[in-house]
Structure formats: structure tokens, C-alpha cells
Write a protein that holds these residues in place. Structure first.
Motif, short mmCIF file in Angstrom:
data_model
loop_
_atom_site.label_atom_id
_atom_site.label_comp_id
_atom_site.label_asym_id
_atom_site.label_seq_id
_atom_site.Cartn_x
_atom_site.Cartn_y
_atom_site.Cartn_z
N LEU A 1 -7.00 3.93 4.98
CA LEU A 1 -6.55 2.61 6.20
C LEU A 1 -5.63 3.35 7.46
O LEU A 1 -5.17 3.38 6.69
CB LEU A 1 -6.28 1.05 5.36
CG LEU A 1 -7.83 0.77 4.83
CD1 LEU A 1 -6.96 -0.91 4.04
CD2 LEU A 1 -8.50 0.37 5.00
N GLN A 2 -5.76 2.91 8.24
CA GLN A 2 -4.65 3.16 8.98
C GLN A 2 -4.43 2.19 9.67
O GLN A 2 -4.00 1.05 9.87
CB GLN A 2 -5.83 3.74 11.12
CG GLN A 2 -6.61 5.26 10.65
CD GLN A 2 -7.06 5.13 11.73
OE1 GLN A 2 -6.90 5.19 13.38
NE2 GLN A 2 -7.90 6.98 11.88
N GLU B 1 0.94 -1.16 0.11
CA GLU B 1 0.41 0.05 0.24
C GLU B 1 0.93 1.08 0.06
O GLU B 1 1.79 1.25 0.48
CB GLU B 1 -0.95 -0.09 1.00
CG GLU B 1 -1.14 -1.04 1.05
CD GLU B 1 -2.73 -1.72 2.80
OE1 GLU B 1 -3.93 -2.01 2.53
OE2 GLU B 1 -2.17 -0.41 3.19
N THR B 2 0.14 1.94 -0.32
CA THR B 2 0.83 3.82 -0.60
C THR B 2 -0.02 4.68 0.41
O THR B 2 -1.34 4.46 0.14
CB THR B 2 1.12 4.31 -2.02
OG1 THR B 2 1.50 3.42 -2.67
CG2 THR B 2 1.62 5.44 -1.45
N GLY B 3 0.88 4.84 1.45
CA GLY B 3 0.46 6.25 2.37
C GLY B 3 0.74 7.85 2.34
O GLY B 3 2.47 7.68 2.38
N VAL B 4 0.56 8.10 3.65
CA VAL B 4 1.03 9.59 4.14
C VAL B 4 1.28 9.20 5.06
O VAL B 4 0.30 8.94 6.63
CB VAL B 4 0.33 10.43 3.32
CG1 VAL B 4 -1.58 10.55 3.96
CG2 VAL B 4 0.65 11.85 3.36
N VAL B 5 2.23 9.25 6.06
CA VAL B 5 2.24 9.78 7.21
C VAL B 5 1.37 10.96 8.28
O VAL B 5 1.62 11.86 7.94
CB VAL B 5 3.95 9.79 8.37
CG1 VAL B 5 4.26 10.07 9.16
CG2 VAL B 5 5.21 8.83 7.35
N GLU C 1 -1.43 6.77 6.71
CA GLU C 1 -3.04 6.46 6.45
C GLU C 1 -2.74 6.09 4.61
O GLU C 1 -2.26 6.21 4.16
CB GLU C 1 -3.75 7.70 6.64
CG GLU C 1 -3.55 8.56 7.66
CD GLU C 1 -5.21 7.94 8.33
OE1 GLU C 1 -5.85 7.56 7.88
OE2 GLU C 1 -5.07 8.18 9.41
N SER C 2 -3.38 4.46 4.68
CA SER C 2 -2.91 4.29 3.21
C SER C 2 -4.04 4.75 2.62
O SER C 2 -5.27 5.00 2.93
CB SER C 2 -3.22 3.04 3.34
OG SER C 2 -2.37 1.97 3.31
N VAL C 3 -3.78 5.27 1.08
CA VAL C 3 -4.43 6.04 0.28
C VAL C 3 -4.74 5.30 -0.50
O VAL C 3 -5.26 5.48 -1.41
CB VAL C 3 -4.31 6.70 -0.11
CG1 VAL C 3 -4.25 7.88 1.04
CG2 VAL C 3 -3.19 7.49 -0.76
#
Length: 264
Positions: free
Chosen positions: A262-263, A231-235, A248-250
Motif C-alpha cells: 500500500l502506498q 503498518e510497517t513499511g519502507v520509504v 510502501e506498507s508491507v
């Protein structure tokens, strides 16, 4: 507001209430950090088009410098000093700053001379605008000095460089590295911190670089990351340790946007 104020000072036409207006802007920076420090630091990474580069970079540097000064448990006056110094550190090169930012060319001899002179010229312009706070002016004058004496304008070393100047310098370098520039690719936040850690062997104070990493985290708030599950997410916020932030996965493992973040 900051850009207009610095432009007037750089042209030798500061308003009569120059100092009061700068204090008001500094208090806005403090208010932003107090409201939500994570959003304030993430804005350094994501707010790349909000204003002319010189003003935006100064505000970004002020946010990080303030964070570092508080982490060192400096007095309220010292926190204000680093904020004001960060906001005004580049007054002496304001006329060239945007041009240098937008250009992919190597600085010629005249432009390099202007760059090396800008700390002293900034101090001169600030004095002419009514600033007589020596701690503030010292911060501005020394924010490009290096631990090993290779900096400018005076080639000071180690303990000769005021601590508050070092905090502004570290904030300046971090914010410059993560900003979009025509002449080099933007660095990731963790890449910028890794770069600074390598510099700590020569030009930067090792203990203060460690402070930056401790305060921002190895992956600062706002950093894009790929997780081990694909997954790719932002801290999104700090974790219990700098190595375990909340994300938070986006995007899913195949790159499709997730309907619900998704947390992790």
C-alpha cells in the motif's frame, strides 16, 4: 573488481593500468546514481553482504559523497575527485579492515596505531601506484580530520580541512554507522543522521551535516518505518519535503504481510 584492485595496491603490486581501472569503477558508480539515485542510496542500507566490507563500504561512501558534491554544485572534476577518494580512502588499512569489522574486541595499541596511520599510508600507496592528483590525495589524507582539531593525522581545524575531504568524511561516517558490525549494533538511517547532527556541535561542519539530511531526507530511501496506523513499511521515494516521504506498507497493523503493498 575494486577489492582486487585495492588489494594489489595495498601489497605494493598495482597493475600498470591502476588509474584507468579506478576511473572505470568510478564511472560505474556515477552510472548507478544517474540510473536511479533512490535505489543507489537505498543499496547502502540493504546491500550488506554483497562483497568484502572494505570494498562495499568504499562504494557506498562514493555514492553518498558524489550525491553531496553534486548538491553543492561542484564541478564534474570535483565530483570525480570525491568518488575516487572514497573508493581508495582505506587502501592503507585494507589488510586489517575485514578483521576489525568482524571482531568485537577493542583495538589494541598496535591496531590503533595502524588505524591512525592509514590516511597517510593510503596516500603513499596511491602515489606508488601512479596517482598524482593532489586534490584526490588531499581528500584521502584528510578524511578523518574534525572541525575542532580532534581528528587525525594532522589535527587540522575548520577551514584548514579541504571541502571535498569534508564531503567524503560525512559520507564515510554515515555509511559506517548504518553498516552491520560485530562490535556494535547497526544504526537506523535516521538514527545515524540524528547522531551526526549532534556531532555537528563539535567535530562536524553544521552546514554540511544539514546538507546530508536535506539530500537523504530525515528518513532516507530504504528506511523501515512504522506508520501511525500501525503498518510497517519502507520509504520508497522522496516526498515534497524531507518529513513527508512516500512509503510502501508491507505489513499490516498486526504484523501480517500485506498481499498488495500500500502506498502511503
Amino acid at each position: 573488481e575494486l577489492h582486487t584492485l585495492l588489494q594489489a595496491a595495498s601489497q605494493g603490486r598495482p597493475p600498470a593500468d591502476f588509474r584507468r581501472k579506478l576511473d572505470d569503477i568510478a564511472l560505474l558508480v556515477h552510472g548507478a546514481v544517474d540510473l536511479n539515485v533512490d535505489i543507489a542510496t537505498a543499496a547502502v542500507l540493504h546491500n550488506q553482504q554483497a562483497a568484502p566490507y572494505a570494498a562495499r563500504h568504499s562504494v557506498n561512501t562514493a555514492v553518498i559523497a558524489m550525491l553531496l558534491a553534486r548538491a553543492r554544485q561542484r564541478s564534474r572534476n570535483d565530483v570525480m575527485t570525491v568518488t575516487l577518494a572514497a573508493l581508495t580512502m582505506n587502501t592503507g588499512m585494507l589488510a586489517q579492515h575485514q578483521r576489525w569489522h568482524d571482531s568485537s574486541a577493542v583495538l589494541d595499541e598496535a591496531d590503533r596505531a595502524r588505524m591512525l596511520a592509514h590516511p597517510a599510508l593510503s596516500v603513499q600507496l596511491l602515489r606508488a601506484a601512479g596517482v598524482n592528483d593532489e586534490a584526490w590525495l588531499d581528500c584521502v589524507l584528510h578524511h578523518h580530520e574534525n572541525e575542532d582539531g580532534t581528528g587525525y593525522p594532522h589535527g587540522k581545524v575548520g577551514a584548514q580541512i579541504p571541502l571535498l575531504s569534508k564531503l567524503v568524511a560525512l559520507a564515510d561516517r554515515y555509511c559506517a554507522r548504518v553498516s552491520e558490525r560485530r562490535y556494535r549494533p547497526v544504526m537506523t538511517a535516521n538514527g545515524a543522521l540524528r547522531d551526526m547532527l549532534l556531532e555537528a556541535r563539535t567535530t562536524l561542519d553544521t552546514n554540511l551535516v544539514s546538507l546530508v539530511i536535506r539530500e537523504l531526507g530525515i528518513y532516507p530511501i530504504g528506511t523501515w518505518v512504522r506508520l501511525i496506523n500501525g503498518e510497517t513499511g519502507v520509504v520508497a521515494r522522496r516526498g515534497l519535503q524531507s518529513t513527508t516521504p512516500h512509503v510502501e506498507s508491507v505489513l499490516g497493523p498486526r504484523g501480517a504481510p500485506l498481499a498488495v503493498f500500500l502506498q502511503r
